[in-house]
Write a protein that holds these residues in place. Structure first.
Motif, short mmCIF file in Angstrom:
data_model
loop_
_atom_site.label_atom_id
_atom_site.label_comp_id
_atom_site.label_asym_id
_atom_site.label_seq_id
_atom_site.Cartn_x
_atom_site.Cartn_y
_atom_site.Cartn_z
N VAL A 2 80.97 18.19 98.52
CA VAL A 2 79.74 18.88 98.03
C VAL A 2 80.41 20.39 97.84
CG1 VAL A 2 77.59 19.93 98.88
CG2 VAL A 2 78.25 17.71 99.53
N ALA A 3 79.99 20.80 96.57
CA ALA A 3 80.24 22.26 96.30
C ALA A 3 79.92 23.18 97.17
CB ALA A 3 79.83 22.70 94.92
N GLU A 4 80.61 24.40 97.20
CA GLU A 4 80.41 25.43 98.16
C GLU A 4 78.93 26.08 98.00
OE1 GLU A 4 82.07 29.36 100.47
OE2 GLU A 4 83.29 28.49 98.47
N GLU A 5 78.58 26.20 96.95
CA GLU A 5 77.32 26.90 96.66
C GLU A 5 76.16 26.08 96.96
OE1 GLU A 5 79.05 25.40 92.55
OE2 GLU A 5 79.68 26.53 94.68
N THR A 6 76.41 24.90 97.13
CA THR A 6 75.32 24.18 97.60
C THR A 6 75.12 24.12 99.08
OG1 THR A 6 76.42 22.12 97.24
CG2 THR A 6 75.21 22.99 95.39
N VAL A 7 76.21 24.28 99.95
CA VAL A 7 75.88 24.24 101.30
C VAL A 7 75.16 25.26 101.78
CG1 VAL A 7 77.47 24.36 103.23
CG2 VAL A 7 78.31 23.20 101.28
N THR A 8 73.97 25.06 101.88
CA THR A 8 72.82 25.78 102.56
C THR A 8 71.61 25.25 102.67
OG1 THR A 8 71.79 28.03 102.17
CG2 THR A 8 72.27 26.83 100.10
N ARG A 9 70.50 26.00 103.00
CA ARG A 9 69.35 25.51 102.82
C ARG A 9 68.05 26.38 102.52
NH1 ARG A 9 66.68 27.20 107.53
NH2 ARG A 9 67.91 27.85 109.12
N PRO A 10 67.13 25.96 101.81
CA PRO A 10 66.20 27.09 101.51
C PRO A 10 65.24 27.07 102.53
CG PRO A 10 65.69 24.83 100.43
CD PRO A 10 67.01 24.57 101.09
N THR A 11 64.96 28.25 102.89
CA THR A 11 63.98 28.66 104.11
C THR A 11 62.71 27.98 103.79
OG1 THR A 11 65.56 30.44 104.36
CG2 THR A 11 63.43 30.43 105.36
N PHE A 12 62.03 28.27 102.61
CA PHE A 12 60.63 27.87 102.22
C PHE A 12 60.58 26.58 101.76
CE2 PHE A 12 60.52 32.41 102.84
CZ PHE A 12 59.53 32.62 103.98
N TRP A 13 61.66 25.67 102.26
CA TRP A 13 61.52 24.13 101.20
C TRP A 13 60.08 23.71 101.65
CZ3 TRP A 13 61.75 19.17 103.78
CH2 TRP A 13 62.00 18.22 102.78
N GLY A 14 59.15 23.23 100.35
CA GLY A 14 58.07 22.60 100.58
C GLY A 14 56.83 23.45 100.91
N ILE A 15 57.06 24.80 101.02
CA ILE A 15 56.06 25.68 101.56
C ILE A 15 55.21 26.19 100.27
CG2 ILE A 15 55.57 27.68 102.80
CD1 ILE A 15 56.50 25.32 104.39
N GLY A 16 55.95 26.58 99.23
CA GLY A 16 55.29 27.08 98.05
C GLY A 16 55.12 28.46 97.96
N HIS A 17 55.10 28.84 96.89
CA HIS A 17 55.09 30.48 96.61
C HIS A 17 54.02 31.12 97.27
CE1 HIS A 17 55.51 34.55 94.91
NE2 HIS A 17 54.26 34.60 94.62
N LEU A 18 52.57 30.43 97.29
CA LEU A 18 51.56 30.93 98.26
C LEU A 18 51.75 31.04 99.62
CD1 LEU A 18 48.20 32.16 98.38
CD2 LEU A 18 47.78 29.58 98.32
N GLY A 19 52.25 30.07 100.20
CA GLY A 19 52.46 29.87 101.59
C GLY A 19 53.53 30.90 101.96
N GLU A 20 54.37 31.22 101.11
CA GLU A 20 55.35 32.33 101.32
C GLU A 20 54.82 33.64 101.65
OE1 GLU A 20 59.62 34.01 99.42
OE2 GLU A 20 58.85 32.37 98.83
N VAL A 21 53.93 33.92 100.67
CA VAL A 21 53.07 35.27 100.80
C VAL A 21 52.23 35.05 101.96
CG1 VAL A 21 51.03 36.54 99.91
CG2 VAL A 21 53.01 35.46 98.21
N VAL A 22 51.58 34.09 102.41
CA VAL A 22 50.73 34.17 103.59
C VAL A 22 51.71 34.24 104.79
CG1 VAL A 22 49.41 32.73 105.01
CG2 VAL A 22 48.95 32.46 102.62
#
Length: 727
Positions: A2-22
């Motif tokens: 796996v490439a190094e730049e992909t070794v991470t995780r999205p914090t708001f995976w599956g939450i969406g932009h509105l959910g992030e604002v809330v």
């Protein structure tokens, strides 16, 4: 790979932009509620009186030393190793998770916006950093869950008695279960993400989360199902975390902040030296209302975690007296909270009869042994609050009749017995040598004999033994004869502050007239107050007509020119110098030793008496509760002068422990003490407990005299040898 730049995780995976604002809106509200709550709690402390002691001197040093104490959990390991480990796991795990969340917030909300490199590929939360972060967070989070699990077991399965009491409430249950759900919920959220993203290989470093994902997959959950339910679980976890953070200042979780503040502002000599009083005689020194307590005493109330360690250490509580140190502190806090909320009307803080927050009998039960303070992991200074309430009782006249008689004896005769002052040195009449009058000759050691060795028949034998030791060592010592008065230590703890100040001023004048190199005390109570309290009192302009006339306009012995010692410390030095001729002495006894509270817990002197016992050649068998865990005889705090209803006498319990719980068991022949009050209490306990034929109570001084008279290599005489030879 796996490439190094992909070794991470999205914090708001599956939450969406509105959910992030809330999420950010809720986070901001949570922080505002938290800050407002903390402000209210701190502001409430300002209602208290100014503290007599500067608790913010060398603040940077205090912060650092307190951080060491708190992070090491040192005090939590005392008396309860499992409890110490449990709390350490919870604390270290919680702090790691907090730091990890803060790092994530710094990356997303500061680093990326400031640098303009927005996006996971530009984040520092990638590659080796992310892998290390995940490993540490999983490992420490596991410790957190294990620690909380142990806490749940001790509370609900083992039902540790000290975790349950009159102040146990639903709040305690919510607190511990919220911590548990936060820990488990975090792993469930992580497991669903790993399963929902198809088990990325690099996520194996998150070994607990990977394990949860494996369990979910084995249970039949598919990747699509995990992806679908992930947002609901994520939000549940986030909302619970927000609710917990917002609630911290408003309930039990506040101890996470107040406990550390309490350790930072601690007085290292608390208890050994009590709060002073202002020079103004009209000033409030008691506790007529809750605002009479100092801000530190109010902080003590906020810092209490209901752990019950003070309860389990308290000899009054275990003896069936109406005192539980935890309940006193929490009763005061509960009353203050109810007043603030308008849920109750003002009542007396402490009184004998009638409606009050604390009953007089509760305060009379306290032995002032400091076991509660020694056991407290957050440095609550119980004796400061207790003394304030005792002063209130004294001001109100709600004092035990026997204690009032003692006060009258001191005011009339200068001693607690009420005997004539000119009979104070009569104990020396049976000696075959003259004791030097320190008022008429220069002496190296000014020996303060004390009330009980001067007037009590049993303790007179101890005084004669110590005189023989000093004479044998050929040192220059002397006493004050009738110019010696009661030291005042215990009446101060009973609330009679003004009489104490008069006694202190009187003695300071006598000490300065003699100007010795050292003052040695028979009684640890005298030793404590001379060493720790006399130097703290400013007598200037105290009163126009004090009870005892004196002219003292400064602070005594602040520069430490006069060394104050308990007699065992002074004699230990002489033994080390070979001046008692004990080399090769062997007393054929098995003994146990009781640590006096005022010598041990008050002043950390545990080894000098033991060194002297070993110098006699006697075999020392320790009791399970020794040194700082020693069990009070029951005589401190005025207990010697009161008739208190109790289920069992502390002195009787200590006798039983000496004969049944030491390594030597019933082979113990002598119970050795180094305090006149302990001698009196244990002589009584030996009789009332039916131990007269099983064990003998002797002072260290009597044991030493027997060893000196036996001589090197000579077997000890019979069990009564020390007493018979000394007298």
């Amino acid at each position: 790979m796996v490439a190094e730049e992909t070794v991470t995780r999205p914090t708001f995976w599956g939450i969406g932009h509105l959910g992030e604002v809330v999420f950010y809106v809720l986070a901001a509200l949570t922080i505002l509620v938290f800050c407002y709550g903390v402000y209210r709690r701190v502001d409430r402390l300002t209602d208290g009186q100014e503290d007599w002691f500067d608790r913010l001197d060398d603040l940077p040093g205090r912060i650092v030393s307190s951080a060491r104490i708190v992070l090491s959990n040192r005090k939590l390991f005392d008396r309860d190793t499992v409890g110490g480990l449990m709390h350490a796991f919870i604390l270290w795990g919680f702090l790691t998770l907090l730091i990890g969340t803060t790092i994530l917030a710094i990356d997303m909300d500061l680093y990326q916006p400031i640098t303009g490199l927005v996006g996971t590929e530009q984040s520092f939360f990638v590659g080796d950093f992310y892998l290390s972060y995940s490993l540490v967070m999983d490992a420490m989070g596991l410790l957190f869950v294990v620690g909380v699990g142990v806490a749940l077991y001790r509370r609900y399965a083992a039902r540790n008695w000290r975790l349950h009491g009159k102040h146990t409430s639903l709040e305690d249950d919510l607190f511990i279960w919220t911590l548990f759900l936060l820990g488990v919920g975090g792993y469930l959220t992580e497991g669903l993400r790993i399963l929902g993203t198809g088990f990325p290989e690099f996520e194996t470093v998150s070994f607990v989360g990977w394990f949860v994902a494996d369990v979910l997959a084995l249970a039949g959950m598919t990747q699509l199902t995990a992806e679908a339910i992930y947002p609901a679980v994520w939000w549940s976890h986030a909302l619970l975390a927000f609710a917990f953070i917002a609630a911290i200042p408003f309930g039990k979780p506040f101890h996470m902040l107040s406990s550390y503040a309490n350790v930072v502002t601690r007085d290292e000599k608390a208890g050994a030296r009590l709060p002073g009083i202002p020079a103004d005689l009209d000033a409030d020194t008691g506790a007529e209302e809750i605002s009479d307590f100092t801000w530190k005493e109010l902080l003590d109330q906020d810092a209490c975690t209901k752990c019950g360690r003070c309860s389990s250490a308290c000899p009054a509580e275990s003896s069936g007296r109406p005192l539980d140190p935890r309940d006193v502190i929490l009763d005061l806090k509960q009353y203050r909270d109810a007043l603030d909320a308008g849920e109750t009307e003002e009542v007396d803080i402490v009184a004998d009869g009638g409606e009050s927050v604390v009953d007089a009998a509760t305060m009379e039960s306290c032995m002032a042994c400091m076991a509660c303070m020694d056991a407290c992991p957050v440095d609550i200074e119980h004796l400061s609050s207790f003394t304030r309430m005792n002063r209130q009782l004294t001001d109100q006249g709600d004092v035990d009749s026997n204690v009032q008689d003692t006060f009258d004896n001191i005011m009339g005769m200068g001693n607690t017995f009420g005997d004539p002052p000119d009979a104070r040195a009569d104990w020396a009449d049976d000696l075959d040598f003259e004791v030097t009058d320190a008022r008429e000759a220069d002496v190296e050691y000014l020996w303060y004999v004390g009330d009980y060795p001067s007037y009590d028949e049993r303790n007179k034998k101890v005084a004669r033994s110590l005189a023989r030791i000093l004479e044998h060592a050929d040192v220059e010592y002397g006493i004050l004869f009738e110019d010696e008065k009661y030291d005042g230590n215990d009446i101060r703890r009973l609330g009679e502050e003004f009489l104490y100040v008069d006694l202190a001023g009187y003695h300071v004048e006598r000490f300065e007239e003699v100007d010795p190199d050292k003052i040695i005390c028979t009684d640890p109570h005298s030793y404590n107050t001379f060493k720790n309290e006399y130097p703290e009192i400013e007598y200037a302009d105290f009163a126009e007509e004090p009870l005892m006339q004196f002219e003292f306009d400064g602070e005594w012995n602040k520069d430490g020119k006069i060394e104050v010692l308990h007699w065992t410390q002074a004699i230990e030095e002489l033994v080390d110098d070979g001046r008692l001729g004990l080399q090769g002495t062997e007393l054929d006894y098995t003994v146990t030793y009781h640590d006096p509270c005022h010598l041990g817990r008050y002043n950390d002197e545990y080894e000098a008496p033991r060194s002297l016992i070993r110098a006699t050649g006697a075999t020392l068998s320790e009791m399970p509760r020794n040194r700082n865990e020693s069990f009070c005889c029951g005589g401190g705090g005025g207990g010697l002068w009161m008739d208190i209803d109790e289920e069992s006498k502390p002195s009787e319990e200590r006798m039983r422990e000496a004969l049944e719980d030491t390594d030597a068991g019933s082979a113990v022949e002598k119970f050795v003490v180094a305090c006149p009050m302990c001698m009196t209490m244990y002589e009584d306990g030996m009789k009332t407990g039916g131990y007269e034929d099983d064990i003998e109570i002797v002072d260290v001084a009597e044991l030493l005299v027997e060893a000196i008279e036996a001589g090197p290599g000579v077997d000890a005489p019979g069990a009564s040898g020390a007493t018979s030879q000394a007298d």
